[in-house]
Design an enzyme around this catalytic site. Sequence first.
Site, PDB file in Angstrom:
ATOM      1  N   SER A 117       0.818  -1.208   0.000  1.00 38.77           N
ATOM      2  CA  SER A 117       0.000   0.000   0.000  1.00 38.77           C
ATOM      3  C   SER A 117       0.853   1.261   0.000  1.00 38.77           C
ATOM      4  O   SER A 117       1.898   1.329   0.664  1.00 38.77           O
ATOM      5  CB  SER A 117      -0.908   0.005   1.232  1.00 38.77           C
ATOM      6  OG  SER A 117      -1.592   1.244   1.364  1.00 38.77           O
ATOM      7  N   TYR A 140      -2.020   5.467  -4.877  1.00 32.83           N
ATOM      8  CA  TYR A 140      -3.029   6.504  -4.977  1.00 32.83           C
ATOM      9  C   TYR A 140      -2.384   7.675  -5.710  1.00 32.83           C
ATOM     10  O   TYR A 140      -1.299   8.130  -5.328  1.00 32.83           O
ATOM     11  CB  TYR A 140      -3.482   6.980  -3.589  1.00 32.83           C
ATOM     12  CG  TYR A 140      -4.334   6.009  -2.817  1.00 32.83           C
ATOM     13  CD1 TYR A 140      -5.662   5.801  -3.158  1.00 32.83           C
ATOM     14  CD2 TYR A 140      -3.806   5.312  -1.731  1.00 32.83           C
ATOM     15  CE1 TYR A 140      -6.446   4.919  -2.435  1.00 32.83           C
ATOM     16  CE2 TYR A 140      -4.582   4.438  -1.001  1.00 32.83           C
ATOM     17  CZ  TYR A 140      -5.911   4.236  -1.363  1.00 32.83           C
ATOM     18  OH  TYR A 140      -6.689   3.361  -0.642  1.00 32.83           O
ATOM     19  N   THR A 166      -5.270   2.507  -7.419  1.00 30.26           N
ATOM     20  CA  THR A 166      -6.614   2.486  -6.847  1.00 30.26           C
ATOM     21  C   THR A 166      -7.387   3.691  -7.368  1.00 30.26           C
ATOM     22  O   THR A 166      -6.969   4.834  -7.187  1.00 30.26           O
ATOM     23  CB  THR A 166      -6.553   2.505  -5.318  1.00 30.26           C
ATOM     24  OG1 THR A 166      -5.908   1.310  -4.869  1.00 30.26           O
ATOM     25  CG2 THR A 166      -7.947   2.571  -4.719  1.00 30.26           C
ATOM     26  N   LYS A 241      -7.362  -0.731  -9.957  1.00 26.91           N
ATOM     27  CA  LYS A 241      -8.074  -1.430  -8.890  1.00 26.91           C
ATOM     28  C   LYS A 241      -9.263  -0.588  -8.446  1.00 26.91           C
ATOM     29  O   LYS A 241      -9.123   0.601  -8.186  1.00 26.91           O
ATOM     30  CB  LYS A 241      -7.131  -1.665  -7.712  1.00 26.91           C
ATOM     31  CG  LYS A 241      -7.767  -2.352  -6.508  1.00 26.91           C
ATOM     32  CD  LYS A 241      -6.738  -2.553  -5.417  1.00 26.91           C
ATOM     33  CE  LYS A 241      -7.322  -3.264  -4.205  1.00 26.91           C
ATOM     34  NZ  LYS A 241      -8.324  -2.432  -3.499  1.00 26.91           N
ATOM     35  N   HIS A 265     -13.354  -1.865  -2.727  1.00 28.45           N
ATOM     36  CA  HIS A 265     -12.550  -1.345  -1.616  1.00 28.45           C
ATOM     37  C   HIS A 265     -12.926  -2.028  -0.304  1.00 28.45           C
ATOM     38  O   HIS A 265     -12.911  -1.410   0.768  1.00 28.45           O
ATOM     39  CB  HIS A 265     -12.728   0.175  -1.491  1.00 28.45           C
ATOM     40  CG  HIS A 265     -11.477   0.913  -1.142  1.00 28.45           C
ATOM     41  ND1 HIS A 265     -10.690   1.535  -2.077  1.00 28.45           N
ATOM     42  CD2 HIS A 265     -10.856   1.134   0.047  1.00 28.45           C
ATOM     43  CE1 HIS A 265      -9.656   2.112  -1.493  1.00 28.45           C
ATOM     44  NE2 HIS A 265      -9.734   1.878  -0.195  1.00 28.45           N
TER      45      HIS A 265
END
Length: 367
Positions: A117, A140, A166, A241, A265
């Site tokens: 992440s 992100y 994402t 994603k 999510h």
Amino acid sequence: MTPLPKLAQIPAAIAALADYEAFARERMTPSAWAYLSGGAADELTLADNLAAFQRVRLLGRVLEDLNGGHTRLQLCGLDLDYPILLAPVAFQQLAHPAGELSSVLGASAMGAAMVVSTQASVSLEAIAEAAQTPLWFQLYIQADRDFTRDLVRRAEAAGYRALVVTVDAPVNGMRNREQRAGFALPEGVEAVNLRGMRSLPPSVAQPGASPLFGSQLLAHAPTWKDLEWLQSLTCLPVLVKGVMNPLDATRAVERGVAGIVVSNHGGRTLDGMPATLDVLPAVVRAVDGKVPVLLDGGIRRGTDVLKALALGADAVMIGRPYVHGLATAGASGVAHVLHLLRTELEVAMALGGCATLADIDASLIWR
């Protein structure tokens, strides 16, 4: 089946992934548990991700030749032993002091790819240094685009093999369970990979705050143009994603993405969305075999993995279950979760008459 690593820390009562949940909850603060386990609003989507797998039934096949059976696959340039990856989960030091370092050790022990992440509580470089398994970096697109570019460069330099962007969270969902628990990151836990980023609008609207529309928050939200900009920065495969709508899947494929992750999510953004398993077949049809399709959300059994593959997924990702293992027993718990899931998948494949992943198709689904 793969021999089990030495797992002395695993409680004897644990026989399946669901057994880890109670042990993990005991070892986490109520606030951290609310963050990990909660979903958006009334948590309808969170619950439906699990229920969707229970609604689907399997039809086994008998007397099939299973000699030479295996679960190997190729995925975006990776040669994997089985189609189960660790999904990106933020702030894993909430679950265990070593956080992502223990998760990557568990993944390495079981030869599973891990998606790290952006909001990891350990630096992406430290995780890569500890890894003995392929890593992808979940990204992100930050409001600070220059900082985003630097993150991509860091991931490339550290040896990450793909970017997983994402796209379903331009703002956070209304996570009422977190609000009721008063969740805040404890001292010493932070998104270390975002240190040094220019201060920009927060990523979540709070009750009683100024209106969202017309705010600077949405002015910085990424668009399709930003996805194209990101692709222009790197030679790494770029997966998206958070795709639930077949129209978005088609649009992403047209823009040359390397893969689609069907995801809501974990039920943490827009409550009331359908389960990922329910929308998977339509997304698979829209993609039409042009790129791999992965799925996350609600997987707790090897039979769940089989159901997802039978409905068209090429691989799956798990999130909360491996963090439950992490909280309970560190790297050993993560490895054990993967071992259980892979073992159950192989048993389900054998009872379904499937020697390889190529044998898995919709004929396994009872309608």
